[in-house]
Design a protein around this motif. Structure first.
Motif: not given
Length: 435
Positions: A157-184
């Motif tokens: 609607k603003l005329g800027i769609r071709d100027k922006v890009e969508l970036q996407l990720n998932s951080l999972g649950t608190t427990e999954e992040r805690a386990a990942y954090r240790e490895k990181l």
């Protein structure tokens, strides 16, 4: 002779929005309201000042915002208060306080200034404006998709769609992040000689934020770091895969960014950012994600939530580069009055015009002056027409109508004919719009 007082200036990083700039803000706000209404979202208006504890509990005490950037003070009762640095915590506080989350779902939006004591630069201010959108009570990826579709529609609607890009990720649950954090942390400690001072500080407090570092000397090391997506459980992966499928089916392009972590502690599962390379280092114009765990942190029962906020200054900076925004003139018609009788007659006539033609923007010259000086101001106003009344016209019950934008003969009209002419012009006036 008294010494002239030194002029007081605005606080650094807090800017005035001047009259010639405000129509562009209104244009952006109007488009945003229209899109939000199209998806059934309701406005909630929130205080600018909240108890400091609200942000410590929601944002996290070891974040840059709480440690360095908040405007915090003690009021006269000794309570610690803070100018809001973001809107999510205040919106959720309001919903909990007024019982809006009990067996209910809500789609809400808010708008206004936020405050952070950062180093001012282009696109980053100490008082900045955000439009925030929050939903509560909906667990599925469909509302995640709706959030992205809503923003995608606004960019179009603003005329800027071709100027922006969508970036996407998932951080999972608190427990999954805690386990990942240790490895990181274990990985980063193996490369501690590569970490800069900022990353060393975050290593024990918020190591996921190191992934977001823009330090070029760290990019190779970061590219080989463990990836959170590889450590997600079945439910988190199913949620994320469903979201991606919905976006694929609807033709919404996105980039999977495994380093996208967001800066606040309360995010989990879906996170997203809309970014642009048109604004230098300040490339994020809109960001958000799911924060199901925050409701319990603030004393409510477990529930589901997702939201985003967009930076209005950055969006306007992007829009300004296009130079295609058509703004309605501030004034449609300018009334010139020369003479005592004309001033009285003109004031009465101006109110009759406003009564008869809803929405017509009529400005009456005040403060006297010659016809020549008044006509210059009429032309400068951007008005389409000038209504001219002298004492003779006032006695005859007539006016002169002069077109200021099109070559046409000046005509004399009775008051009734003037009303008919302006009413017809206003009804036929083309609506200015984007592109």
């Amino acid at each position: 002779m008294a010494k002239q007082q030194q002029a007081i200036q605005a606080i650094r990083g807090m800017h005035d929005i001047l009259p010639e700039q405000s129509p562009y803000w209104q244009w952006l706000e109007q488009h945003a309201r229209q899109v939000l209404a199209a998806y059934g979202y309701q406005e909630i208006r929130l205080p600018i000042v909240e108890k400091t504890e609200l942000f410590k509990r929601s944002i996290g005490e070891v974040t840059d915002i709480v440690e360095k950037e908040m405007y915090t003070f003690d009021d006269r009762n000794g309570d610690s208060l803070t100018l809001r640095p973001e809107g999510t915590a205040g919106c959720l506080r309001a919903c909990l306080e007024h019982g809006l989350l009990h067996n209910q779902s809500h789609r809400l939006w808010y708008y206004g200034p936020m405050f952070r004591h950062e180093r001012p630069q282009k696109g980053r201010y100490r008082q900045f404006y955000q439009l925030g959108v929050e939903t509560y009570g909906m667990p599925g990826p469909d509302v995640d998709a709706e959030m992205i579709l809503l923003t995608d529609r606004l960019w179009k609607k603003l005329g800027i769609r071709d100027k922006v890009e969508l970036q996407l990720n998932s951080l999972g649950t608190t427990e999954e992040r805690a386990a990942y954090r240790e490895k990181l942390v274990e990985y980063f400690k193996q490369h501690i000689d590569v970490l800069d001072d900022d990353s060393l500080r975050r290593l024990e407090t918020n190591p996921l934020r190191i992934l977001d570092s823009k330090n070029p000397d760290m990019q190779l090391m970061l590219s080989e770091a463990p990836v959170l997506l590889d450590h997600l459980g079945e439910d988190s992966l199913r949620h994320f895969d469903s979201l991606k499928t919905m976006l694929d089916d609807l033709g919404v392009c996105y980039e999977l960014n495994t380093r996208l972590v967001r800066g606040l502690d309360y995010y989990g599962k879906t996170v997203f950012e809309w970014v642009t390379d048109e604004l230098g280092s300040q490339g994020t114009i809109c960001a958000g994600g799911r924060y199901d765990g925050l409701i319990e942190q603030l004393g409510g029962k477990a529930n589901h939530a997702i939201g985003f906020a967009m930076g209005m200054e950055r969006i306007l900076a992007l829009v300004e580069q296009l130079d295609t925004v058509a703004i309605e003139p501030v004034v449609d018609v300018y009334m010139i009055r020369v003479g005592e009788a004309a001033e009285k007659a003109g004031l009465l006539l101006s109110e009759q015009i406003r009564d008869a033609i809803d929405g017509l923007k009529l400005q009456v010259h005040c403060g006297g002056g010659s016809f020549k000086s008044q006509f210059k101001k009429a032309d400068k106003s951007g008005a389409a027409f000038a209504i001219i009344i002298g004492d003779e016209e006032a006695q005859r019950g007539e006016v002169a109508l002069k077109s200021l934008r099109i070559e046409q003969e000046q005509i004399s009209l009775s008051h009734d004919d003037l009303l008919r002419t302006l009413k017809q012009w206003h009804a036929d006036k083309p609506l200015l719009h984007k592109n």
